[in-house]
Design a protein around this motif. Sequence first.
Motif, PDB file in Angstrom:
ATOM      1  N   GLY A 184       0.959  -1.202  -0.003  1.00  0.00           N
ATOM      2  CA  GLY A 184       0.159  -0.423   0.268  1.00  0.00           C
ATOM      3  C   GLY A 184       1.135   1.143  -0.137  1.00  0.00           C
ATOM      4  N   THR A 185       1.823   1.124   0.983  1.00  0.00           N
ATOM      5  CA  THR A 185       3.128   2.567   0.567  1.00  0.00           C
ATOM      6  C   THR A 185       4.114   2.447  -1.357  1.00  0.00           C
ATOM      7  OG1 THR A 185       4.787   1.180   1.861  1.00  0.00           O
ATOM      8  CG2 THR A 185       2.831   2.692   2.645  1.00  0.00           C
ATOM      9  N   HIS A 186       3.421   1.831  -1.715  1.00  0.00           N
ATOM     10  CA  HIS A 186       4.315   1.166  -2.506  1.00  0.00           C
ATOM     11  C   HIS A 186       4.041   1.712  -4.290  1.00  0.00           C
ATOM     12  CE1 HIS A 186       8.201   0.165  -0.668  1.00  0.00           C
ATOM     13  NE2 HIS A 186       7.460  -0.557   0.196  1.00  0.00           N
ATOM     14  N   ARG A 187       4.652   2.077  -5.019  1.00  0.00           N
ATOM     15  CA  ARG A 187       4.025   1.849  -6.742  1.00  0.00           C
ATOM     16  C   ARG A 187       3.531   0.992  -7.375  1.00  0.00           C
ATOM     17  NH1 ARG A 187       6.332   5.809  -8.281  1.00  0.00           N
ATOM     18  NH2 ARG A 187       4.954   7.199  -7.992  1.00  0.00           N
ATOM     19  N   LEU A 188       2.595   0.296  -8.148  1.00  0.00           N
ATOM     20  CA  LEU A 188       2.594  -1.172  -8.595  1.00  0.00           C
ATOM     21  C   LEU A 188       2.696  -0.943 -10.312  1.00  0.00           C
ATOM     22  CD1 LEU A 188       2.853  -4.296  -8.144  1.00  0.00           C
ATOM     23  CD2 LEU A 188       0.136  -3.906  -8.543  1.00  0.00           C
ATOM     24  N   ILE A 189       3.901  -1.687 -10.712  1.00  0.00           N
ATOM     25  CA  ILE A 189       4.059  -1.599 -11.746  1.00  0.00           C
ATOM     26  C   ILE A 189       3.276  -2.485 -12.805  1.00  0.00           C
ATOM     27  CG2 ILE A 189       5.025  -1.123 -13.736  1.00  0.00           C
ATOM     28  CD1 ILE A 189       7.982   0.586 -11.617  1.00  0.00           C
ATOM     29  N   CYS A 190       2.624  -2.947 -13.492  1.00  0.00           N
ATOM     30  CA  CYS A 190       2.104  -4.206 -14.363  1.00  0.00           C
ATOM     31  C   CYS A 190       0.826  -3.750 -15.664  1.00  0.00           C
ATOM     32  CB  CYS A 190       1.332  -4.287 -13.091  1.00  0.00           C
ATOM     33  SG  CYS A 190      -0.171  -4.045 -12.480  1.00  0.00           S
ATOM     34  N   GLN A 191       0.442  -5.201 -16.124  1.00  0.00           N
ATOM     35  CA  GLN A 191      -0.411  -5.132 -16.832  1.00  0.00           C
ATOM     36  C   GLN A 191      -1.729  -4.782 -16.670  1.00  0.00           C
ATOM     37  OE1 GLN A 191       0.283  -6.873 -20.979  1.00  0.00           O
ATOM     38  NE2 GLN A 191       1.798  -8.473 -20.300  1.00  0.00           N
TER      39      GLN A 191
END
Length: 301
Positions: A184-191
């Motif tokens: 929740g405190t991070h940026r998620l990079i995904c398709q």
Amino acid sequence: MDWDKLRIFHAVADAGSLTHAGDTLHLSQSAVSRQIRALEESLDTTLFHRHARGLILTEQGELLFDATTAMNKRLDTAVARIRDSVEEVFGELRVTTTTGFGSLWLAKRLPKLYERFPDLRIDLMLEEQVLDLPMREADVAIRMKEPSQADLIRLRLMSVRMRLYAVQSYLDQNGTPTSLEDLGTHRLICQNTGATQVTAGAQLVRELMTHPIRSTLTVNNYFGVLQAVLNGLGIGVLPDYVTEDHPQLVRVLEDVESTEVPVYLAYPEELRASRRIAVFRDFVTSQISEQRLRQKDMPDM
């Protein structure tokens, strides 16, 4: 049926213009026009609607064009099989695979194949759409699922899992999550889950999105996800085969991964004896075997 007339008809239908077809066939526009008229008279039908902007196939023309297209593909197959040699490997090989696997794993290994077979011409088609191999839209495919089309030779190459990765500089600055709640405190990079991709990857992303994620970056292919992760934008969902070529990637939350994704190589039964396909198949399998040996010899971190 006159083969020359069919050949000329196919060129006109493909180009949509008498002039352009004539340039391709090295014939005058009037000669092409005469052959088309003669073909229409022999079939007692109209094959083209004439418009100022070009030629458009009639319904009967569409039927004939489908037939000549299939004929051309079968002829290409026959020529390829005839030209294949035990001693030499040359000519075009059309390879289709996903954007991620093609750009992140296969393309960077092809120089080794060209070193051995410099006269080989590879047409690498990177797309998520599954091409029709029996209809010769491609010669060989590498796919993230077992092909369902009939009359294909299938070879399972390996298995892949989607996992979470980041670079150390990002983790040093933002902290290393120890649980899914920490994402929740991070940026998620995904398709994006709506993008065309393997089901296992989409399912993992959907599961991650059930947790409150502060920020996201979605990209429509794994190449873009990888570039964002390498540039320290966040934690990315990536296939595990990228780690060998990018050792700076650090796995995050090691108990989080997708289900197993099988990777298959497939080609039409009629190309079983193709020397070009044989050397490509053997090259890919040897590269995977070498990768497995290197991973086995790597010390545990």
